[in-house]
Design an enzyme around this catalytic site. Structure first.
Site, short mmCIF file in Angstrom:
data_model
loop_
_atom_site.label_atom_id
_atom_site.label_comp_id
_atom_site.label_asym_id
_atom_site.label_seq_id
_atom_site.Cartn_x
_atom_site.Cartn_y
_atom_site.Cartn_z
N ARG A 5 0.66 -1.25 -0.01
CA ARG A 5 -0.02 0.15 0.11
C ARG A 5 0.74 1.16 0.00
NH1 ARG A 5 -4.61 0.44 4.51
NH2 ARG A 5 -3.02 0.76 5.69
N ASP A 48 4.85 -5.92 9.73
CA ASP A 48 5.80 -5.57 10.70
C ASP A 48 5.81 -6.52 12.09
OD1 ASP A 48 6.57 -3.28 9.05
OD2 ASP A 48 5.57 -1.85 10.47
N THR A 64 -1.54 7.56 -0.32
CA THR A 64 -2.72 7.49 -1.14
C THR A 64 -3.37 6.01 -0.74
OG1 THR A 64 -1.72 5.84 -2.81
CG2 THR A 64 -1.49 8.32 -3.28
N ASP A 103 0.10 -3.27 12.22
CA ASP A 103 0.73 -3.40 11.12
C ASP A 103 1.06 -5.03 11.16
OD1 ASP A 103 2.68 -4.04 8.75
OD2 ASP A 103 2.38 -1.65 8.53
C1 PRP Z 1 -1.04 -4.55 4.56
C2 PRP Z 1 -1.83 -6.03 4.58
C3 PRP Z 1 -2.36 -6.07 3.35
C4 PRP Z 1 -2.85 -4.71 2.98
C5 PRP Z 1 -4.13 -4.50 3.53
O1 PRP Z 1 0.09 -4.92 3.65
O2 PRP Z 1 -0.83 -7.28 4.71
O3 PRP Z 1 -1.87 -6.76 2.06
O4 PRP Z 1 -2.04 -3.80 3.98
O5 PRP Z 1 -4.70 -2.99 3.11
P1 PRP Z 1 -5.65 -2.67 2.09
O6 PRP Z 1 -6.76 -3.52 2.26
O7 PRP Z 1 -6.03 -1.15 2.48
O8 PRP Z 1 -4.85 -2.81 0.69
P2 PRP Z 1 1.15 -3.87 3.35
O9 PRP Z 1 0.68 -2.96 2.22
O10 PRP Z 1 1.45 -2.94 4.86
O11 PRP Z 1 2.53 -4.47 3.06
P3 PRP Z 1 3.32 -5.79 3.77
O12 PRP Z 1 2.48 -7.01 3.86
O13 PRP Z 1 4.61 -5.71 2.73
O14 PRP Z 1 3.54 -5.05 4.99
N1 URA Z 2 -2.39 -3.30 6.83
C1 URA Z 2 -2.09 -3.74 8.18
O1 URA Z 2 -1.10 -4.29 8.20
N2 URA Z 2 -2.93 -3.39 9.30
C2 URA Z 2 -3.90 -2.54 8.97
O2 URA Z 2 -4.47 -2.33 10.22
C3 URA Z 2 -4.14 -2.15 7.94
C4 URA Z 2 -3.40 -2.46 6.70
#
Ligand code: PRP
Ligand code: URA
Length: 213
Positions: free
Chosen positions: A108, A207, A112, A204
């Site tokens: 994400r 993380d 945005t 998160d």
């Molecule tokens: C997080 C999560 C989803 C996304 C959800 O990933 O694991 O993939 O956000 O958010 P959305 O429904 O608004 O798209 P992130 O983009 O933080 O990446 P990561 O898995 O690499 O930490």
């Molecule tokens: N991605 C995450 O990991 N946590 C949230 O709450 C939203 C998006």
């Protein structure tokens, strides 16, 4: 639109799942425990989402006689959304070791909240059987919708999304874009906050799984 209006949303409220969800949400849970619990909850959820997998009747020879038996009749593909979805793979693959694993890379954009594609590698048989799309978080729904678009482009017809925590906004967005996709969650939370995080949520997920914060 109320979140419950998603025609294919199932909230898995099994006590064993909810007990582990309580520990996942706890900010004091260590990355080691968070990883283990994510994997375990994913397995428990998938077990329930597999109830109607296609199977075919066959026979096997027991040490005593011939027995009627059932085997899965189509190849299963597990598709984690990178990177947090990786934390769910082990617990699911333990249930279906013969499954193929594809990967969709999305992150994400923090300003945005749009999903940005960076990788897609799917097994050649992906369209021949059920696909489990897995990601711990369904927030705005942007990542799940983009990943589903990839799968549909590859001809997949039976797609089941498994997410630990969803926001109503994400569920509604999925319902609008892809009402035919079955979505299984362990919790449907209150809302997104101003930064696009699910509240109360669990923070998160990526993380916490990978210890990057
Ligand atoms: C997080 C999560 C989803 C996304 C959800 O990933 O694991 O993939 O956000 O958010 P959305 O429904 O608004 O798209 P992130 O983009 O933080 O990446 P990561 O898995 O690499 O930490
Ligand atoms: N991605 C995450 O990991 N946590 C949230 O709450 C939203 C998006």
């Amino acid at each position: 639109m109320p979140a419950e209006s998603h025609p294919n949303l199932t909230i898995l409220d099994h006590p064993l799942i909810q007990n582990k969800m309580a520990r996942l949400r706890d900010e004091a849970t260590s990355p080691e425990d968070f990883r283990r619990l994510t994997s375990q909850v994913a397995g428990l959820m998938t077990f329930q989402a597999c109830r109607d997998l296609p199977s075919r009747e066959t026979t096997v020879r027991t040490p005593l006689e011939e027995a009627v038996a059932f085997r899965l009749s189509a190849p299963i593909t597990l598709v984690p959304i990178l990177r947090a979805g990786l934390g769910m793979v082990e617990g699911i693959i333990a249930l279906m070791p013969e499954a193929n694993v594809g990967h969709v890379g999305l992150y994400r954009d923090e300003s945005t909240l749009e999903a940005v594609n960076y990788y897609c590698k799917l097994p050649p048989e992906v369209a021949e059987g059920p696909v489990f799309l897995v990601d711990p978080m369904l927030a705005t729904g942007g990542s799940a919708i983009a990943a589903t678009d990839h799968l549909l482009k590859h001809g997949c017809q039976d797609i089941r999304m498994i997410a630990l925590v969803a926001a109503p906004e994400g569920v509604n967005a999925m319902a609008e874009s892809h009402p035919e996709i079955r979505v299984y969650v362990a919790a449907l939370d209150r809302q997104l906050n101003e930064n696009g995080y699910i509240v109360p949520g669990l923070g998160d997920a990526g993380d916490r799984i990978f210890g990057t914060r």
